[in-house]
Write a protein that holds these residues in place. Structure first.
Motif, short mmCIF file in Angstrom:
data_model
loop_
_atom_site.label_atom_id
_atom_site.label_comp_id
_atom_site.label_asym_id
_atom_site.label_seq_id
_atom_site.Cartn_x
_atom_site.Cartn_y
_atom_site.Cartn_z
N CYS A 87 -4.96 -0.57 5.94
CA CYS A 87 -5.27 0.74 6.54
C CYS A 87 -6.69 1.18 6.23
O CYS A 87 -7.13 2.22 6.72
CB CYS A 87 -4.28 1.80 6.10
N HIS A 91 -0.14 3.73 3.39
CA HIS A 91 0.35 3.53 4.76
C HIS A 91 1.68 2.77 4.80
O HIS A 91 2.28 2.63 5.86
CB HIS A 91 -0.70 2.79 5.61
N CYS A 148 0.82 -1.21 0.00
CA CYS A 148 0.00 0.00 0.00
C CYS A 148 0.86 1.27 0.00
O CYS A 148 1.66 1.47 0.91
CB CYS A 148 -0.92 0.01 1.21
N CYS A 199 -7.40 -0.61 0.43
CA CYS A 199 -6.32 -1.25 1.18
C CYS A 199 -6.94 -1.94 2.37
O CYS A 199 -7.57 -1.30 3.19
CB CYS A 199 -5.29 -0.23 1.65
ZN LIG Z 1 -2.96 0.95 3.22
#
Ligand SMILES: [Zn+2]
Length: 333
Positions: A64, A42, A39, A61
């Motif tokens: 997160c 994050h 991702c 995602c």
């Molecule tokens: Zn993420």
């Protein structure tokens, strides 16, 4: 005067693929229409937490919980507003991106369902939301004091992602690991609650790990997070929330495995009463069940602490079922 920007047009015109390119997001794998990888919002360890559908022009995602369209993506990457994200996209891509408008999603398939969890299990999250404000006025308005909010890790979250601008409520599994955040709108926004895609409510009981850690053989079962918080605050730490009005087979196994007596305290409306009846008959013969009759049109989170105590004591014959014979010694302290 701010820069003029038309959100809808930018969202339609700019392809997520072009935006991923713009950020030079490393290590993304592409399979047909799907993109998968670490991702970029994050970071994190997992190589498969971030998924994007290029034809739908959306991303998600599952670590997160960030998700949405190109505007949401840029807002999360830049930690800026949606408006500012739209302005940036307009600056970066200008008229060029509009040459290839994306196809609108077919009706009936608008929900982002890129995540397939393992059967029945909500995996623990790999992150914790930080900077959560437990003193937010929304919580005060709902009668949740700062100590309760802090104990439960609840508060207003102003950071990026799915939960941005909401009251976040960590949902923990029996091992006390956070498996999701529920995000409550504070300003009448919809949906009232956001949960990550793929989250299985029926696999968890909100507050189970705390209720199970008490020495109580009785558990109070309510519908929602705020009911649970208010009952806890009224002096009953052995309370769990169904996150709805039905009891799954898994929830039933967990409750009857740990507790001997169950006090049902669902809302005083049609759904709550029907749920209560259904759960009562499901549990008959498996454990002692009492029903706390919440008045018509009320729900536990709207009741004064003394009213909550009275209802629970009445349901359990002045507490004899609940606490042995001397109920009041517990409640009045
Ligand atoms: Zn993420």
């Amino acid at each position: 005067m701010g820069e003029w920007v038309e959100f809808g047009a930018v969202k339609q015109a700019v392809r997520l693929e072009a935006v991923l390119h713009h950020y030079q997001v490393p290590g993304l794998r592409r399979r047909r229409d799907q993109v998968e990888g670490r991702c970029p919002i994050h970071g994190g360890e997992r190589e498969d937490s971030f998924r994007a559908s290029l034809s739908k022009n959306v991303f998600h995602c599952f670590s997160c919980q960030a998700q949405g369209n190109v505007l949401d993506f840029v807002a999360a990457m830049e930690k800026c507003s949606i408006r500012e994200a739209a302005c940036r996209l307009q600056r970066w891509f200008g008229g060029r991106a509009s040459a290839e408008p994306v196809q609108p999603m077919p009706p009936g398939r608008r929900k982002v369902e890129l995540v397939r969890e393992k059967e029945g299990c909500n995996p623990p999250l790999r992150f914790v939301l930080t900077g959560v404000d437990p003193g937010h006025h929304y919580l005060q308005r709902r009668g949740i004091n700062r100590a309760t909010a802090a104990e439960f890790g609840i508060g207003f979250y102003g950071g990026p992602g799915l939960m941005s601008g909401r009251i976040v409520i960590p949902i923990r599994n029996a091992q006390s690991q956070i498996v999701a955040y529920a995000g409550r709108a504070v300003d009448g926004g919809l949906p009232k609650y956001k949960l990550p895609a793929g989250f299985r409510k029926g696999s968890e009981l909100f507050n189970l790990h705390r209720a199970a850690a008490t020495s109580s053989k009785t558990v109070i079962v309510v519908e929602g997070y705020f009911d649970c918080l208010r009952v806890h605050q009224a002096g009953f730490p052995f309370v769990v929330a169904l996150m709805g009005t039905s009891l799954s087979a898994r929830q039933e196994r967990v409750l009857t495995g740990r507790f001997e007596r169950i006090v049902l305290m669902l809302d005083g409306d049609t759904a709550g009463r029907a749920g209560s009846r259904a759960i009562n008959s499901k549990l008959s013969g498996k454990c002692t069940v009492a029903v706390a009759n919440v008045p018509d049109g009320e729900q536990p989170d709207q009741l004064a602490p003394t009213a909550i105590q009275d209802l629970i004591l009445q349901a359990t014959h002045e507490g004899s079922v609940l606490f042995g014979t001397k109920a009041n010694t517990y409640v009045s302290k």
